[in-house]
Design a protein around this motif. Sequence first.
Motif, short mmCIF file in Angstrom:
data_model
loop_
_atom_site.label_atom_id
_atom_site.label_comp_id
_atom_site.label_asym_id
_atom_site.label_seq_id
_atom_site.Cartn_x
_atom_site.Cartn_y
_atom_site.Cartn_z
N ARG A 187 0.83 -1.21 0.00
CA ARG A 187 0.00 0.00 0.00
C ARG A 187 0.87 1.26 0.00
N GLU A 188 1.99 1.21 0.69
CA GLU A 188 2.90 2.36 0.71
C GLU A 188 3.45 2.63 -0.68
N TYR A 189 3.86 1.58 -1.38
CA TYR A 189 4.36 1.74 -2.75
C TYR A 189 3.28 2.33 -3.65
N PHE A 190 2.09 1.79 -3.54
CA PHE A 190 1.00 2.22 -4.40
C PHE A 190 0.63 3.69 -4.16
N GLU A 191 0.55 4.08 -2.91
CA GLU A 191 0.11 5.43 -2.57
C GLU A 191 1.18 6.49 -2.81
N SER A 192 2.44 6.08 -2.88
CA SER A 192 3.52 7.06 -3.05
C SER A 192 3.54 7.66 -4.44
N GLY A 193 3.07 6.92 -5.44
CA GLY A 193 3.13 7.40 -6.82
C GLY A 193 4.52 7.34 -7.43
N GLN A 194 5.46 6.72 -6.72
CA GLN A 194 6.84 6.66 -7.20
C GLN A 194 7.24 5.27 -7.68
N PHE A 195 6.29 4.37 -7.71
CA PHE A 195 6.61 2.99 -8.04
C PHE A 195 5.79 2.50 -9.23
N TYR A 196 6.42 1.61 -10.00
CA TYR A 196 5.74 0.91 -11.08
C TYR A 196 5.76 -0.59 -10.80
N TRP A 197 4.80 -1.30 -11.37
CA TRP A 197 4.92 -2.74 -11.43
C TRP A 197 6.01 -3.09 -12.44
N ASN A 198 6.78 -4.12 -12.14
CA ASN A 198 7.84 -4.58 -13.03
C ASN A 198 7.23 -5.46 -14.12
N SER A 199 7.29 -5.02 -15.35
CA SER A 199 6.66 -5.75 -16.46
C SER A 199 7.46 -6.97 -16.90
N GLY A 200 8.75 -7.00 -16.57
CA GLY A 200 9.60 -8.09 -17.04
C GLY A 200 9.99 -7.99 -18.49
N ILE A 201 9.80 -6.81 -19.09
CA ILE A 201 10.19 -6.56 -20.49
C ILE A 201 11.42 -5.67 -20.48
N PHE A 202 12.46 -6.07 -21.21
CA PHE A 202 13.73 -5.34 -21.18
C PHE A 202 14.25 -5.08 -22.60
N ILE A 203 15.04 -4.01 -22.72
CA ILE A 203 15.76 -3.73 -23.96
C ILE A 203 17.20 -3.39 -23.59
N TRP A 204 18.15 -4.00 -24.30
CA TRP A 204 19.58 -3.76 -24.05
C TRP A 204 20.38 -4.25 -25.23
N LYS A 205 21.62 -3.86 -25.27
CA LYS A 205 22.53 -4.46 -26.24
C LYS A 205 22.94 -5.83 -25.72
#
Length: 360
Positions: A187-205
């Motif tokens: 609930r703290e993460y959700f209410e802070s507005g500073q967090f995202y759920w981790n989608s598990g999708i990445f881009i890199w070389k």
Amino acid sequence: MLHAVIMAGGAGTRFWPASRADRPKQLLDLTGEGTMIQATACRLGDLMSPDRVLIVTNQRLVEPIQEQFPELPPSAIVGEPCKRDTAPCIGLAAMLVSRNDPDAIMVVMPSDHVISPESAFQSAVRYGASLVADAEDRIVTFGIQPKYAAETFGYIERGESLSSDPAAPPTFTVARFREKPKGDLAREYFESGQFYWNSGIFIWKAKTILDALQKYEPEMYAHLAAINDAWGTPQQAEVFDAEFAAIRGKSIDYAVMEHHQDVVVIEAPFLWDDVGNWQSLQRLNQPDADGNTVLANHLGVDTHESIIKADDDHLIVTLGMREVIVVHTHDATLVADKNREEEIREVVKQLQANGWDAHL
């Protein structure tokens, strides 16, 4: 050039009895628009040609996946000899991609998500790839704006804004990756507005992720390098089996993401659902007037807020039911309290303990 790596090794035990060892969640049609893995590949659109798509799964699923992708050569589907989590999977994929394209940029994604619209996803991948092209060691991931205080997702804490193009989605440095939180912390993460759920999708070389694995997981990297050295030789299968089994499994989050310095999160400009359990079908399909989600030949009498699924024309009749899950397959039927869905995993464990392997 841009390459796609689709990770397709999951078991999907929460979707029993439809999901089985030989046909797990990613090979199921849960939305009526093709299987999950087919939808994942289709979502790529014209981002890259089919010869730059690599699917990594387990050996047991290579043949059924080949049946779903007859247009792909056998070399495009790699079957791991055992389960070792996402870091070895990604490391091996990066090495295989690098064999023909040392400067490759990779978009890595799970095979069992629902994302729409496809055009927004493709635009986001192009934007993420441009961020990677601009910075040699950069890693890009996508964060999903939380809709509630979820305890089943990892979280990404965002840092400073990097957005300079008003037409681009909000982009931030990553302050920290967080494990799946419980109760008050979620609930703290959700209410802070500073967090995202981790989608598990990445881009890199490909080079960036390989350098990171060599730095942070040298033992794992050595095993993967031995596999790569033997790839395409008569010893490939023998070396693959032995060296991969010797790896200590670890997720890419633990192996690399929590240590790497230049990690950027893009606020996903697309709709995302990880389709984690049967109740996901309620979000993906329009319920009827009684709140039932029905993907079957069904007659409901005084039935409400339930999920009904069958793979064939078998008639399911429910009478006086509320908040239940009914899933019928050719050899097993599940009837469960919708509010106890997480315990389906325990059902699978009990089937294993009882030796009922034919139903797994």
